[in-house]
Design an enzyme around this catalytic site. Structure first.
Site, PDB file in Angstrom:
ATOM      1  N   ASP A 196      -1.385  -5.583   9.482  1.00 12.20           N
ATOM      2  CA  ASP A 196      -1.733  -4.492   8.629  1.00 12.20           C
ATOM      3  C   ASP A 196      -3.519  -4.849   8.597  1.00 12.20           C
ATOM      4  OD1 ASP A 196      -3.359  -2.320   7.434  1.00 12.20           O
ATOM      5  OD2 ASP A 196      -2.457  -1.905   6.344  1.00 12.20           O
ATOM      6  N   TRP A 239       0.964  -1.090  -0.265  1.00 11.98           N
ATOM      7  CA  TRP A 239      -0.048   0.503  -0.485  1.00 11.98           C
ATOM      8  C   TRP A 239       0.923   1.888   0.232  1.00 11.98           C
ATOM      9  CZ3 TRP A 239      -1.987   3.231   5.368  1.00 11.98           C
ATOM     10  CH2 TRP A 239      -2.955   3.406   4.760  1.00 11.98           C
ATOM     11  N   LYS A 248     -13.962   0.162   5.583  1.00 12.42           N
ATOM     12  CA  LYS A 248     -13.859  -0.844   4.213  1.00 12.42           C
ATOM     13  C   LYS A 248     -15.484  -1.591   5.035  1.00 12.42           C
ATOM     14  CE  LYS A 248     -10.333  -0.058   1.462  1.00 12.42           C
ATOM     15  NZ  LYS A 248      -9.389   1.435   2.261  1.00 12.42           N
TER      16      LYS A 248
END
Length: 458
Positions: free
Chosen positions: A267, A186, A303
Protein backbone atom coordinates in the site's frame (compact mmCIF):
# COMPACT_ATOMS: atom_id res chain seq x y z
CA UNK A 1 -49.09 15.72 6.03
CA UNK A 2 -49.61 15.92 9.80
CA UNK A 3 -50.80 12.72 11.51
CA UNK A 4 -54.10 14.34 12.54
CA UNK A 5 -54.77 15.19 8.90
CA UNK A 6 -54.03 11.63 7.86
CA UNK A 7 -56.49 10.30 10.45
CA UNK A 8 -59.14 12.78 9.33
CA UNK A 9 -58.79 11.75 5.70
CA UNK A 10 -58.77 8.09 6.69
CA UNK A 11 -61.95 8.52 8.73
CA UNK A 12 -63.71 10.28 5.86
CA UNK A 13 -62.54 7.56 3.49
CA UNK A 14 -63.96 4.82 5.71
CA UNK A 15 -67.20 6.75 6.38
CA UNK A 16 -67.89 7.31 2.68
CA UNK A 17 -67.11 3.72 1.73
CA UNK A 18 -68.35 1.81 4.76
CA UNK A 19 -71.19 0.23 2.85
CA UNK A 20 -68.84 -1.14 0.20
CA UNK A 21 -66.23 -2.58 2.59
CA UNK A 22 -66.25 -6.31 3.08
CA UNK A 23 -66.96 -7.12 6.74
CA UNK A 24 -66.79 -10.69 7.90
CA UNK A 25 -69.09 -12.42 10.33
CA UNK A 26 -67.31 -10.95 13.32
CA UNK A 27 -68.02 -7.48 11.96
CA UNK A 28 -64.31 -6.72 11.57
CA UNK A 29 -62.25 -5.76 8.51
CA UNK A 30 -59.33 -3.79 7.16
CA UNK A 31 -58.49 -1.58 4.19
CA UNK A 32 -55.31 -0.09 2.76
CA UNK A 33 -54.64 3.65 2.69
CA UNK A 34 -51.22 4.49 1.24
CA UNK A 35 -48.57 2.78 3.35
CA UNK A 36 -50.88 2.27 6.34
CA UNK A 37 -53.48 -0.35 7.23
CA UNK A 38 -56.93 0.82 8.37
CA UNK A 39 -58.39 -1.60 10.90
CA UNK A 40 -62.09 -1.22 11.76
CA UNK A 41 -64.96 -2.98 13.48
CA UNK A 42 -68.73 -2.43 13.31
CA UNK A 43 -70.79 -2.37 16.49
CA UNK A 44 -74.34 -0.96 17.07
CA UNK A 45 -74.24 0.72 13.66
CA UNK A 46 -71.00 2.60 14.42
CA UNK A 47 -67.63 2.12 12.83
CA UNK A 48 -64.50 2.42 14.98
CA UNK A 49 -61.13 2.59 13.29
CA UNK A 50 -57.42 2.51 14.13
CA UNK A 51 -54.48 3.19 11.80
CA UNK A 52 -51.55 0.77 12.06
CA UNK A 53 -48.41 2.06 10.33
CA UNK A 54 -46.57 -0.75 8.54
CA UNK A 55 -43.16 -1.69 9.96
CA UNK A 56 -40.34 -0.82 7.56
CA UNK A 57 -38.75 -3.69 5.70
CA UNK A 58 -35.43 -2.17 6.81
CA UNK A 59 -36.35 -2.31 10.50
CA UNK A 60 -33.89 -5.12 11.18
CA UNK A 61 -30.90 -3.16 9.83
CA UNK A 62 -28.91 -1.90 12.85
CA UNK A 63 -27.29 1.52 13.14
CA UNK A 64 -23.67 1.33 11.99
CA UNK A 65 -20.99 2.62 14.36
CA UNK A 66 -19.35 5.92 13.40
CA UNK A 67 -16.15 5.69 11.40
CA UNK A 68 -13.26 5.86 13.90
CA UNK A 69 -11.33 8.36 11.77
CA UNK A 70 -13.94 10.43 9.95
CA UNK A 71 -16.02 10.53 13.14
CA UNK A 72 -13.20 12.51 14.77
CA UNK A 73 -13.76 15.38 12.34
CA UNK A 74 -17.49 15.39 13.08
CA UNK A 75 -16.80 15.75 16.81
CA UNK A 76 -14.19 18.44 16.11
CA UNK A 77 -16.66 20.54 14.13
CA UNK A 78 -19.15 20.41 17.01
CA UNK A 79 -16.56 21.70 19.53
CA UNK A 80 -16.77 25.46 20.13
CA UNK A 81 -13.43 25.83 21.94
CA UNK A 82 -10.90 28.22 20.40
CA UNK A 83 -8.10 25.88 21.48
CA UNK A 84 -9.38 22.85 19.57
CA UNK A 85 -7.04 20.90 17.30
CA UNK A 86 -8.02 18.30 14.70
CA UNK A 87 -5.18 15.77 14.55
CA UNK A 88 -7.37 12.86 13.45
CA UNK A 89 -7.66 12.86 9.67
CA UNK A 90 -4.50 12.58 7.58
CA UNK A 91 -4.89 15.64 5.38
CA UNK A 92 -2.20 18.26 4.85
CA UNK A 93 -2.73 21.72 6.32
CA UNK A 94 -0.77 24.95 6.02
CA UNK A 95 0.89 26.65 8.99
CA UNK A 96 -2.44 28.51 9.37
CA UNK A 97 -4.12 25.05 9.52
CA UNK A 98 -5.99 25.59 6.26
CA UNK A 99 -6.41 23.09 3.39
CA UNK A 100 -3.80 23.47 0.68
CA UNK A 101 -4.27 23.16 -3.07
CA UNK A 102 -0.91 22.71 -4.75
CA UNK A 103 0.04 25.43 -7.22
CA UNK A 104 1.09 22.74 -9.67
CA UNK A 105 -2.41 21.26 -9.50
CA UNK A 106 -3.95 24.63 -10.39
CA UNK A 107 -1.61 24.94 -13.37
CA UNK A 108 -2.45 21.43 -14.54
CA UNK A 109 -6.16 22.24 -14.32
CA UNK A 110 -5.62 25.43 -16.32
CA UNK A 111 -3.98 23.35 -19.04
CA UNK A 112 -7.10 21.21 -19.21
CA UNK A 113 -9.29 24.28 -19.57
CA UNK A 114 -7.06 25.80 -22.24
CA UNK A 115 -7.14 22.60 -24.27
CA UNK A 116 -10.90 22.30 -23.87
CA UNK A 117 -10.67 18.75 -22.53
CA UNK A 118 -13.97 16.90 -22.63
CA UNK A 119 -15.67 14.73 -20.01
CA UNK A 120 -16.16 11.57 -22.05
CA UNK A 121 -16.00 8.17 -20.37
CA UNK A 122 -12.57 6.69 -19.81
CA UNK A 123 -11.86 3.06 -20.72
CA UNK A 124 -12.36 0.59 -17.86
CA UNK A 125 -8.61 0.59 -17.13
CA UNK A 126 -8.51 4.38 -16.96
CA UNK A 127 -6.46 7.07 -18.69
CA UNK A 128 -3.55 5.56 -20.62
CA UNK A 129 -1.26 8.54 -19.96
CA UNK A 130 -1.96 8.28 -16.24
CA UNK A 131 -1.33 4.54 -16.11
CA UNK A 132 2.01 4.97 -17.86
CA UNK A 133 3.04 7.85 -15.59
CA UNK A 134 2.03 6.17 -12.34
CA UNK A 135 3.85 2.91 -13.10
CA UNK A 136 7.00 4.86 -14.01
CA UNK A 137 6.78 6.96 -10.83
CA UNK A 138 6.43 3.82 -8.76
CA UNK A 139 9.13 1.66 -10.32
CA UNK A 140 11.32 4.12 -12.24
CA UNK A 141 10.95 4.70 -15.98
CA UNK A 142 13.91 2.47 -16.82
CA UNK A 143 12.76 -0.47 -14.69
CA UNK A 144 13.09 -3.79 -16.56
CA UNK A 145 9.56 -4.81 -15.51
CA UNK A 146 8.17 -1.82 -17.43
CA UNK A 147 10.41 -2.32 -20.45
CA UNK A 148 9.41 -6.00 -20.59
CA UNK A 149 5.71 -5.10 -20.26
CA UNK A 150 5.33 -7.15 -17.08
CA UNK A 151 3.31 -4.48 -15.24
CA UNK A 152 -0.49 -4.54 -15.30
CA UNK A 153 -1.75 -1.11 -14.23
CA UNK A 154 -5.40 -0.17 -13.81
CA UNK A 155 -6.54 3.24 -12.60
CA UNK A 156 -8.45 2.86 -9.33
CA UNK A 157 -10.55 4.95 -6.98
CA UNK A 158 -7.63 6.29 -4.95
CA UNK A 159 -5.85 3.97 -2.53
CA UNK A 160 -8.97 2.48 -0.98
CA UNK A 161 -10.58 1.53 -4.29
CA UNK A 162 -7.31 0.17 -5.61
CA UNK A 163 -6.85 -2.01 -2.54
CA UNK A 164 -10.44 -3.23 -2.92
CA UNK A 165 -9.76 -4.18 -6.53
CA UNK A 166 -6.66 -6.11 -5.47
CA UNK A 167 -8.65 -7.84 -2.74
CA UNK A 168 -11.28 -8.88 -5.28
CA UNK A 169 -8.53 -10.35 -7.48
CA UNK A 170 -7.24 -12.40 -4.53
CA UNK A 171 -10.72 -13.62 -3.60
CA UNK A 172 -11.50 -14.79 -7.14
CA UNK A 173 -8.20 -16.27 -8.28
CA UNK A 174 -6.48 -17.30 -5.03
CA UNK A 175 -9.34 -19.04 -3.17
CA UNK A 176 -8.54 -19.69 0.47
CA UNK A 177 -5.43 -17.50 0.45
CA UNK A 178 -4.93 -15.39 3.55
CA UNK A 179 -3.64 -11.84 3.88
CA UNK A 180 -1.22 -10.91 6.68
CA UNK A 181 -1.80 -7.39 8.00
CA UNK A 182 0.43 -5.45 10.39
CA UNK A 183 -0.69 -4.90 13.98
CA UNK A 184 -1.67 -2.08 14.03
CA UNK A 185 -2.59 -0.89 10.57
CA UNK A 186 -4.71 1.73 8.81
CA UNK A 187 -8.26 1.36 10.09
CA UNK A 188 -9.79 0.59 6.67
CA UNK A 189 -7.50 -2.28 5.66
CA UNK A 190 -9.44 -4.91 7.58
CA UNK A 191 -12.78 -3.57 6.33
CA UNK A 192 -11.58 -3.86 2.74
CA UNK A 193 -10.57 -7.51 3.03
CA UNK A 194 -13.61 -8.38 5.14
CA UNK A 195 -15.97 -7.00 2.51
CA UNK A 196 -14.03 -8.81 -0.24
CA UNK A 197 -14.38 -12.01 1.83
CA UNK A 198 -10.63 -12.50 2.01
CA UNK A 199 -9.46 -14.00 5.33
CA UNK A 200 -6.70 -12.18 7.17
CA UNK A 201 -4.58 -12.38 10.29
CA UNK A 202 -2.02 -10.06 11.83
CA UNK A 203 1.73 -9.99 12.08
CA UNK A 204 3.51 -8.22 14.92
CA UNK A 205 4.76 -4.75 14.02
CA UNK A 206 4.53 -2.23 16.84
CA UNK A 207 6.44 -2.72 20.08
CA UNK A 208 4.81 -0.64 22.87
CA UNK A 209 7.86 -1.04 25.11
CA UNK A 210 10.12 0.83 22.71
CA UNK A 211 7.44 2.68 20.73
CA UNK A 212 9.31 1.19 17.77
CA UNK A 213 9.30 -1.74 15.36
CA UNK A 214 8.96 -5.29 16.66
CA UNK A 215 11.17 -6.57 13.87
CA UNK A 216 11.84 -10.00 15.31
CA UNK A 217 8.14 -10.59 15.91
CA UNK A 218 7.35 -9.44 12.38
CA UNK A 219 9.86 -11.87 10.84
CA UNK A 220 8.65 -14.77 13.01
CA UNK A 221 5.04 -14.23 12.01
CA UNK A 222 5.84 -13.95 8.29
CA UNK A 223 7.86 -17.17 8.52
CA UNK A 224 5.01 -18.94 10.33
CA UNK A 225 2.38 -18.03 7.73
CA UNK A 226 1.30 -20.71 5.23
CA UNK A 227 3.16 -20.67 1.92
CA UNK A 228 1.55 -18.37 -0.62
CA UNK A 229 0.21 -15.89 1.91
CA UNK A 230 -0.25 -12.30 0.75
CA UNK A 231 1.71 -9.97 3.04
CA UNK A 232 0.33 -6.44 3.22
CA UNK A 233 3.17 -3.94 3.58
CA UNK A 234 3.21 -0.14 3.89
CA UNK A 235 5.64 1.16 1.26
CA UNK A 236 6.71 4.09 3.44
CA UNK A 237 5.41 6.18 6.36
CA UNK A 238 3.57 3.31 8.06
CA UNK A 239 0.05 4.29 9.10
CA UNK A 240 -0.66 4.69 12.00
CA UNK A 241 2.76 4.34 13.65
CA UNK A 242 5.09 6.31 11.36
CA UNK A 243 7.62 3.53 12.05
CA UNK A 244 9.37 2.15 8.95
CA UNK A 245 11.90 -0.69 8.64
CA UNK A 246 15.46 0.35 7.88
CA UNK A 247 16.88 -0.47 4.41
CA UNK A 248 18.67 -3.46 5.95
CA UNK A 249 15.46 -4.67 7.57
CA UNK A 250 13.58 -4.31 4.27
CA UNK A 251 16.15 -6.63 2.69
CA UNK A 252 15.58 -9.23 5.41
CA UNK A 253 11.79 -8.92 5.01
CA UNK A 254 12.14 -9.43 1.25
CA UNK A 255 14.35 -12.50 1.78
CA UNK A 256 11.87 -14.15 4.14
CA UNK A 257 8.86 -13.42 1.93
CA UNK A 258 10.70 -14.83 -1.09
CA UNK A 259 11.85 -17.93 0.80
CA UNK A 260 8.31 -18.64 1.98
CA UNK A 261 6.91 -18.11 -1.53
CA UNK A 262 4.60 -15.41 -0.18
CA UNK A 263 3.21 -12.59 -2.33
CA UNK A 264 3.94 -9.01 -1.21
CA UNK A 265 1.05 -6.55 -1.46
CA UNK A 266 2.18 -2.94 -0.98
CA UNK A 267 0.00 0.00 0.00
CA UNK A 268 1.81 3.12 -1.26
CA UNK A 269 -0.11 6.16 -0.03
CA UNK A 270 2.72 8.62 0.64
CA UNK A 271 5.29 8.37 -2.17
CA UNK A 272 7.26 11.62 -2.17
CA UNK A 273 5.26 12.96 0.75
CA UNK A 274 7.13 11.11 3.51
CA UNK A 275 10.76 12.00 2.79
CA UNK A 276 10.18 14.57 0.04
CA UNK A 277 11.78 12.20 -2.51
CA UNK A 278 9.74 10.09 -4.94
CA UNK A 279 12.64 7.66 -5.40
CA UNK A 280 13.47 7.26 -1.72
CA UNK A 281 9.87 6.57 -0.76
CA UNK A 282 9.52 3.91 -3.48
CA UNK A 283 12.75 2.09 -2.54
CA UNK A 284 11.00 -0.75 -0.68
CA UNK A 285 8.77 -1.64 -3.64
CA UNK A 286 11.66 -1.42 -6.10
CA UNK A 287 13.74 -3.72 -3.89
CA UNK A 288 11.11 -6.47 -4.00
CA UNK A 289 10.67 -6.13 -7.78
CA UNK A 290 14.46 -6.23 -8.27
CA UNK A 291 14.52 -9.49 -6.30
CA UNK A 292 12.35 -11.03 -9.02
CA UNK A 293 9.16 -11.30 -6.96
CA UNK A 294 5.66 -10.86 -8.31
CA UNK A 295 4.19 -7.89 -6.43
CA UNK A 296 0.83 -6.16 -5.96
CA UNK A 297 0.91 -2.40 -5.35
CA UNK A 298 -1.97 -0.02 -4.59
CA UNK A 299 -1.18 3.66 -5.10
CA UNK A 300 -2.84 6.91 -4.03
CA UNK A 301 -2.35 10.56 -5.01
CA UNK A 302 -4.44 11.97 -2.17
CA UNK A 303 -1.47 13.07 -0.10
CA UNK A 304 1.41 13.82 -2.47
CA UNK A 305 -0.70 15.90 -4.88
CA UNK A 306 -3.40 16.89 -2.40
CA UNK A 307 -6.06 15.25 -4.61
CA UNK A 308 -8.11 13.94 -1.68
CA UNK A 309 -11.53 14.42 -3.25
CA UNK A 310 -10.52 13.43 -6.80
CA UNK A 311 -10.13 9.76 -5.76
CA UNK A 312 -7.17 9.07 -7.99
CA UNK A 313 -4.94 6.02 -7.58
CA UNK A 314 -3.92 2.78 -9.27
CA UNK A 315 -3.69 -0.96 -8.81
CA UNK A 316 -0.46 -2.45 -10.19
CA UNK A 317 0.46 -6.10 -10.54
CA UNK A 318 4.08 -6.78 -11.43
CA UNK A 319 4.18 -10.24 -12.98
CA UNK A 320 6.92 -12.60 -14.12
CA UNK A 321 5.91 -12.40 -17.79
CA UNK A 322 4.18 -10.04 -20.19
CA UNK A 323 1.64 -12.75 -21.04
CA UNK A 324 0.50 -13.19 -17.44
CA UNK A 325 0.44 -9.40 -16.96
CA UNK A 326 -1.93 -9.11 -19.93
CA UNK A 327 -4.24 -11.75 -18.44
CA UNK A 328 -4.15 -10.11 -15.01
CA UNK A 329 -5.04 -6.72 -16.47
CA UNK A 330 -7.97 -8.24 -18.35
CA UNK A 331 -9.33 -9.67 -15.11
CA UNK A 332 -8.78 -6.46 -13.15
CA UNK A 333 -10.89 -4.74 -15.82
CA UNK A 334 -13.49 -7.47 -15.56
CA UNK A 335 -13.68 -6.93 -11.78
CA UNK A 336 -13.82 -3.15 -12.12
CA UNK A 337 -16.65 -3.12 -14.67
CA UNK A 338 -19.49 -4.19 -12.32
CA UNK A 339 -17.96 -2.27 -9.39
CA UNK A 340 -17.82 1.24 -10.86
CA UNK A 341 -17.67 0.77 -14.65
CA UNK A 342 -14.77 3.18 -15.24
CA UNK A 343 -12.80 5.68 -13.15
CA UNK A 344 -13.06 9.49 -13.00
CA UNK A 345 -11.02 11.49 -15.46
CA UNK A 346 -10.24 14.81 -13.74
CA UNK A 347 -7.62 13.64 -11.25
CA UNK A 348 -6.04 11.29 -13.79
CA UNK A 349 -5.47 14.17 -16.21
CA UNK A 350 -3.96 16.28 -13.43
CA UNK A 351 -1.42 13.55 -12.65
CA UNK A 352 -0.67 12.95 -16.33
CA UNK A 353 -0.18 16.69 -16.95
CA UNK A 354 2.08 17.15 -13.93
CA UNK A 355 4.26 14.13 -14.63
CA UNK A 356 4.28 14.65 -18.41
CA UNK A 357 5.28 18.33 -18.33
CA UNK A 358 8.92 18.75 -17.18
CA UNK A 359 8.40 22.21 -15.68
CA UNK A 360 5.33 21.08 -13.74
CA UNK A 361 7.07 17.89 -12.63
CA UNK A 362 9.97 19.86 -11.16
CA UNK A 363 7.56 22.25 -9.47
CA UNK A 364 5.65 19.31 -7.98
CA UNK A 365 8.81 17.84 -6.50
CA UNK A 366 9.61 21.21 -4.94
CA UNK A 367 6.12 21.47 -3.42
CA UNK A 368 6.36 17.93 -2.04
CA UNK A 369 9.66 18.81 -0.41
CA UNK A 370 8.01 21.90 1.08
CA UNK A 371 5.08 19.90 2.52
CA UNK A 372 7.32 17.13 3.83
CA UNK A 373 9.65 19.77 5.27
CA UNK A 374 6.84 21.53 7.13
CA UNK A 375 5.83 18.26 8.78
CA UNK A 376 9.45 17.52 9.70
CA UNK A 377 9.74 20.98 11.29
CA UNK A 378 6.56 20.44 13.29
CA UNK A 379 7.81 17.01 14.38
CA UNK A 380 11.08 18.54 15.60
CA UNK A 381 9.31 21.40 17.40
CA UNK A 382 6.91 19.00 19.14
CA UNK A 383 9.82 16.86 20.33
CA UNK A 384 11.73 19.92 21.55
CA UNK A 385 8.66 21.22 23.40
CA UNK A 386 7.91 17.93 25.13
CA UNK A 387 11.55 17.29 26.02
CA UNK A 388 11.95 20.73 27.59
CA UNK A 389 8.68 20.58 29.54
CA UNK A 390 8.71 16.96 30.77
CA UNK A 391 11.14 16.57 33.68
CA UNK A 392 10.33 12.89 34.30
CA UNK A 393 13.24 11.55 32.28
CA UNK A 394 10.99 9.76 29.78
CA UNK A 395 12.60 9.25 26.38
CA UNK A 396 10.49 10.94 23.70
CA UNK A 397 13.00 10.40 20.87
CA UNK A 398 10.60 8.04 19.10
CA UNK A 399 8.83 11.16 17.82
CA UNK A 400 11.89 12.00 15.72
CA UNK A 401 12.48 8.41 14.60
CA UNK A 402 9.02 8.15 13.09
CA UNK A 403 8.37 9.43 9.56
CA UNK A 404 5.53 10.88 7.54
CA UNK A 405 2.45 12.74 8.63
CA UNK A 406 1.61 10.57 11.65
CA UNK A 407 3.09 10.10 15.08
CA UNK A 408 2.13 7.17 17.27
CA UNK A 409 2.28 8.77 20.71
CA UNK A 410 1.95 5.61 22.81
CA UNK A 411 -1.11 7.06 24.57
CA UNK A 412 -3.83 4.56 25.40
CA UNK A 413 -7.58 5.04 24.95
CA UNK A 414 -8.15 6.70 28.35
CA UNK A 415 -5.25 9.05 27.77
CA UNK A 416 -6.48 9.84 24.25
CA UNK A 417 -9.93 10.56 25.69
CA UNK A 418 -8.31 13.01 28.11
CA UNK A 419 -6.61 14.72 25.17
CA UNK A 420 -10.04 15.35 23.68
CA UNK A 421 -12.21 15.93 26.75
CA UNK A 422 -9.81 18.21 28.62
CA UNK A 423 -7.55 19.66 25.96
CA UNK A 424 -9.86 19.67 22.90
CA UNK A 425 -7.27 17.72 20.88
CA UNK A 426 -9.08 15.38 18.49
CA UNK A 427 -7.24 12.19 17.54
CA UNK A 428 -7.89 8.49 16.99
CA UNK A 429 -8.25 6.39 20.14
CA UNK A 430 -5.14 4.34 19.38
CA UNK A 431 -2.95 7.35 20.19
CA UNK A 432 -2.21 8.38 16.60
CA UNK A 433 -1.92 12.08 15.81
CA UNK A 434 -1.62 13.68 12.39
CA UNK A 435 1.24 16.14 12.41
CA UNK A 436 -0.09 17.50 9.13
CA UNK A 437 -2.86 19.14 11.17
CA UNK A 438 -0.44 20.76 13.62
CA UNK A 439 1.21 24.16 13.37
CA UNK A 440 4.47 25.31 14.94
CA UNK A 441 2.46 27.79 17.01
CA UNK A 442 0.40 24.95 18.56
CA UNK A 443 3.30 22.61 19.41
CA UNK A 444 3.74 23.80 23.00
CA UNK A 445 0.01 23.50 23.70
CA UNK A 446 0.03 19.95 22.30
CA UNK A 447 3.12 19.11 24.35
CA UNK A 448 1.29 20.19 27.54
CA UNK A 449 -1.68 18.03 26.58
CA UNK A 450 0.45 14.95 25.89
CA UNK A 451 2.49 15.31 29.10
CA UNK A 452 -0.64 15.76 31.21
CA UNK A 453 -2.41 12.80 29.59
CA UNK A 454 0.62 10.49 29.79
CA UNK A 455 1.51 11.17 33.41
CA UNK A 456 -1.87 11.91 35.01
CA UNK A 457 -4.22 9.43 33.32
CA UNK A 458 -3.76 5.72 33.89
Amino acid sequence: MASSSVLSVATQCVSRNASSLSINETHKGKAKLGGSTLRFSKSSGRISMTVAVNVSRFEAIPMAPPDPILGVSEAFRADTSDAKLNLGVGAYRTEELQPYVLNVVKKAENLMLERGDNKEYLPIEGLAAFNKATAELLLGADNPAIKEQRVATVQGLSGTGSLRLGAALIERYFPGAKVLISAPTWGNHKNIFNDARVPWSEYRYYDPRTVGLDFEGMIEDIKAAPEGTFVLLHGCAHNPTGIDPTPEQWEKIADVIQQKNHIPFFDVAYQGFASGSLDEDAASVRLFVACGMEVLVAQSYSKNLGLYAERIGAMNVISSSSESATRVKSQLKRLARPMYSNPPVHGAKIVANVVGTPALFDEWKAEMEMMAGRIKNVRQKLYDSISSKDKSGKDWSFILKQIGMFSYTGLNKNQSDNMTNKWHVYMTKDGRISLAGLSLAKCEYLADAIIDSFHNVS
